[in-house]
Design a protein around this motif. Structure first.
Motif, PDB file in Angstrom:
ATOM      1  N   LYS A  73       0.850  -1.176   0.002  1.00 29.50           N
ATOM      2  CA  LYS A  73       0.234  -0.367   0.048  1.00 29.50           C
ATOM      3  C   LYS A  73       0.728   1.445  -0.233  1.00 29.50           C
ATOM      4  N   ASP A  74       1.956   1.168   0.711  1.00 28.94           N
ATOM      5  CA  ASP A  74       2.660   2.099   0.939  1.00 28.94           C
ATOM      6  C   ASP A  74       3.480   2.642  -0.466  1.00 28.94           C
ATOM      7  N   ILE A  75       3.980   1.959  -1.529  1.00 23.96           N
ATOM      8  CA  ILE A  75       4.347   1.773  -2.613  1.00 23.96           C
ATOM      9  C   ILE A  75       3.677   1.960  -3.944  1.00 23.96           C
ATOM     10  N   VAL A  76       1.885   1.888  -3.909  1.00 25.77           N
ATOM     11  CA  VAL A  76       0.960   2.110  -5.196  1.00 25.77           C
ATOM     12  C   VAL A  76       1.552   3.925  -5.238  1.00 25.77           C
ATOM     13  N   ALA A  77       0.728   4.802  -4.502  1.00 23.25           N
ATOM     14  CA  ALA A  77       0.390   5.856  -5.369  1.00 23.25           C
ATOM     15  C   ALA A  77       1.869   6.677  -6.142  1.00 23.25           C
ATOM     16  N   LEU A  78       3.554   5.906  -5.088  1.00 23.54           N
ATOM     17  CA  LEU A  78       4.515   5.897  -5.445  1.00 23.54           C
ATOM     18  C   LEU A  78       4.686   5.601  -6.751  1.00 23.54           C
ATOM     19  N   VAL A  79       4.471   4.566  -6.588  1.00 29.11           N
ATOM     20  CA  VAL A  79       4.442   3.975  -8.520  1.00 29.11           C
ATOM     21  C   VAL A  79       3.367   4.437  -9.583  1.00 29.11           C
ATOM     22  N   CYS A  80       2.787   5.135  -9.115  1.00 29.45           N
ATOM     23  CA  CYS A  80       1.543   5.426 -10.607  1.00 29.45           C
ATOM     24  C   CYS A  80       2.496   6.899 -10.602  1.00 29.45           C
ATOM     25  N   LEU A  81       2.922   7.551  -9.838  1.00 32.51           N
ATOM     26  CA  LEU A  81       3.807   9.407 -10.073  1.00 32.51           C
ATOM     27  C   LEU A  81       4.271   8.544 -11.058  1.00 32.51           C
ATOM     28  N   LYS A  83       5.624   5.788 -12.630  1.00 31.85           N
ATOM     29  CA  LYS A  83       4.884   5.596 -14.101  1.00 31.85           C
ATOM     30  C   LYS A  83       4.656   6.843 -15.016  1.00 31.85           C
ATOM     31  N   ASN A  84       3.675   7.253 -14.244  1.00 31.93           N
ATOM     32  CA  ASN A  84       2.460   9.100 -15.004  1.00 31.93           C
ATOM     33  C   ASN A  84       2.680  10.057 -14.259  1.00 31.93           C
ATOM     34  N   PRO A  85       3.701  10.673 -14.790  1.00 31.77           N
ATOM     35  CA  PRO A  85       4.484  12.108 -14.209  1.00 31.77           C
ATOM     36  C   PRO A  85       3.785  12.937 -14.157  1.00 31.77           C
ATOM     37  N   GLY A  86       2.505  12.662 -14.712  1.00 36.14           N
ATOM     38  CA  GLY A  86       2.022  13.795 -15.201  1.00 36.14           C
ATOM     39  C   GLY A  86       0.339  13.576 -14.229  1.00 36.14           C
ATOM     40  N   LEU A  87       0.277  12.972 -13.179  1.00 34.44           N
ATOM     41  CA  LEU A  87      -0.498  12.798 -12.261  1.00 34.44           C
ATOM     42  C   LEU A  87      -0.097  13.658 -11.016  1.00 34.44           C
ATOM     43  N   ARG A  88       1.381  14.188 -10.993  1.00 29.04           N
ATOM     44  CA  ARG A  88       1.662  15.060  -9.712  1.00 29.04           C
ATOM     45  C   ARG A  88       1.110  16.115  -9.460  1.00 29.04           C
ATOM     46  N   SER A  89       0.153  17.128 -11.050  1.00 28.82           N
ATOM     47  CA  SER A  89      -0.438  17.464 -11.352  1.00 28.82           C
ATOM     48  C   SER A  89      -2.358  17.516 -10.398  1.00 28.82           C
ATOM     49  N   ARG A  90      -3.015  16.123 -10.130  1.00 27.97           N
ATOM     50  CA  ARG A  90      -3.391  15.731  -9.746  1.00 27.97           C
ATOM     51  C   ARG A  90      -3.790  15.206  -8.116  1.00 27.97           C
ATOM     52  N   LYS A  91      -5.539  15.035  -7.509  1.00 29.45           N
ATOM     53  CA  LYS A  91      -5.500  15.358  -6.404  1.00 29.45           C
ATOM     54  C   LYS A  91      -5.839  13.546  -6.015  1.00 29.45           C
ATOM     55  N   ARG A  92      -6.467  13.321  -7.412  1.00 28.70           N
ATOM     56  CA  ARG A  92      -6.851  11.731  -6.742  1.00 28.70           C
ATOM     57  C   ARG A  92      -7.151  11.092  -8.171  1.00 28.70           C
ATOM     58  N   LEU A  93      -6.521   9.801  -7.651  1.00 30.03           N
ATOM     59  CA  LEU A  93      -6.736   8.644  -8.853  1.00 30.03           C
ATOM     60  C   LEU A  93      -7.581   7.097  -8.201  1.00 30.03           C
ATOM     61  N   TYR A  94      -8.551   6.991  -8.882  1.00 32.83           N
ATOM     62  CA  TYR A  94      -9.519   5.727  -8.663  1.00 32.83           C
ATOM     63  C   TYR A  94      -9.385   5.025  -9.736  1.00 32.83           C
ATOM     64  N   ILE A  95      -8.487   3.464  -8.755  1.00 35.73           N
ATOM     65  CA  ILE A  95      -8.136   2.420  -9.719  1.00 35.73           C
ATOM     66  C   ILE A  95      -9.259   1.454  -9.393  1.00 35.73           C
ATOM     67  N   ASN A  96     -10.058   0.631 -10.628  1.00 34.77           N
ATOM     68  CA  ASN A  96     -11.433  -0.373 -10.283  1.00 34.77           C
ATOM     69  C   ASN A  96     -10.851  -1.064 -11.256  1.00 34.77           C
ATOM     70  N   SER A  97      -9.230  -1.832 -12.540  1.00 34.32           N
ATOM     71  CA  SER A  97      -9.395  -2.780 -13.400  1.00 34.32           C
ATOM     72  C   SER A  97      -8.347  -2.333 -13.390  1.00 34.32           C
ATOM     73  N   LYS A  98      -8.605  -4.195 -13.059  1.00 38.41           N
ATOM     74  CA  LYS A  98      -7.325  -4.397 -12.305  1.00 38.41           C
ATOM     75  C   LYS A  98      -6.012  -4.724 -14.108  1.00 38.41           C
ATOM     76  N   GLN A  99      -6.693  -4.213 -15.227  1.00 42.33           N
ATOM     77  CA  GLN A  99      -5.224  -4.361 -16.691  1.00 42.33           C
ATOM     78  C   GLN A  99      -4.598  -3.082 -16.552  1.00 42.33           C
ATOM     79  N   GLU A 100      -5.706  -1.683 -15.618  1.00 35.85           N
ATOM     80  CA  GLU A 100      -5.436  -0.976 -16.012  1.00 35.85           C
ATOM     81  C   GLU A 100      -4.472  -0.423 -14.172  1.00 35.85           C
ATOM     82  N   PHE A 101      -4.447  -0.990 -12.929  1.00 31.49           N
ATOM     83  CA  PHE A 101      -3.083  -1.269 -12.280  1.00 31.49           C
ATOM     84  C   PHE A 101      -2.473  -1.479 -12.455  1.00 31.49           C
ATOM     85  N   ALA A 102      -2.505  -3.124 -13.289  1.00 32.46           N
ATOM     86  CA  ALA A 102      -0.760  -3.287 -13.056  1.00 32.46           C
ATOM     87  C   ALA A 102      -0.135  -3.005 -14.432  1.00 32.46           C
TER      88      ALA A 102
END
Length: 139
Positions: A73-81, A83-102
């Motif tokens: 749980k500690d690494i998920v948001a870090l990995v998302c950031l 992989k997609n540095p554009g997320l740094r301007s967002r406040k929230r990200l919701y992932i409910n698809s296993k394919q998207e998460f992977a």
């Protein structure tokens, strides 16, 4: 970009008719351009159980540094950031698809992640010069 904090936790039910206990939240706090921002990643808890399908991690905690256990749980948001540095301007990200998460974990250099957490423990920050340092490059 300076990473200040990475942590995650399981959500708990606040009311009996809600589904919060099916989700985890992972956050990464960063400092960039004189501004502090936090990215909150909300994802289905089931993904923790199948992490071995898209990461090298078989159990939780995923690694231990000195006396500090780092959970998935500690690494998920870090990995998302990373992989997609554009997320740094967002406040929230919701992932409910296993394919998207992977997809966020694809080509991540997992051997370098402890470097960030060690710096956070010792210096209370990590200077991220380039997210590409954490992405495996084709040979």
């Amino acid at each position: 970009m300076i990473i200040k904090e990475c942590k995650g936790f399981e959500l708990e039910k606040e009311k009996s008719n809600t589904s919060e206990d099916f989700f985890n939240r992972s956050i990464v706090t960063l400092y960039e351009g004189g501004e502090e921002r936090t990215l909150h990643v909300l994802y289905v808890r089931y993904f923790d159980e199948v992490r071995h399908e898209f990461t090298p991690y078989e159990q939780d905690p995923v690694f231990t540094l000195q006396d500090q256990e780092i959970s998935f749980k500690d690494i998920v948001a870090l990995v998302c950031l990373l992989k997609n540095p554009g997320l740094r301007s967002r406040k929230r990200l919701y992932i409910n698809s296993k394919q998207e998460f992977a997809s966020y974990f694809q080509d991540i250099n997992f051997n370098k992640l402890p470097e960030i957490f060690l710096s956070l423990k010792e210096k209370r920050e990590y200077e991220l010069r380039s997210p590409l340092e954490f992405i495996l490059q084709p040979q």
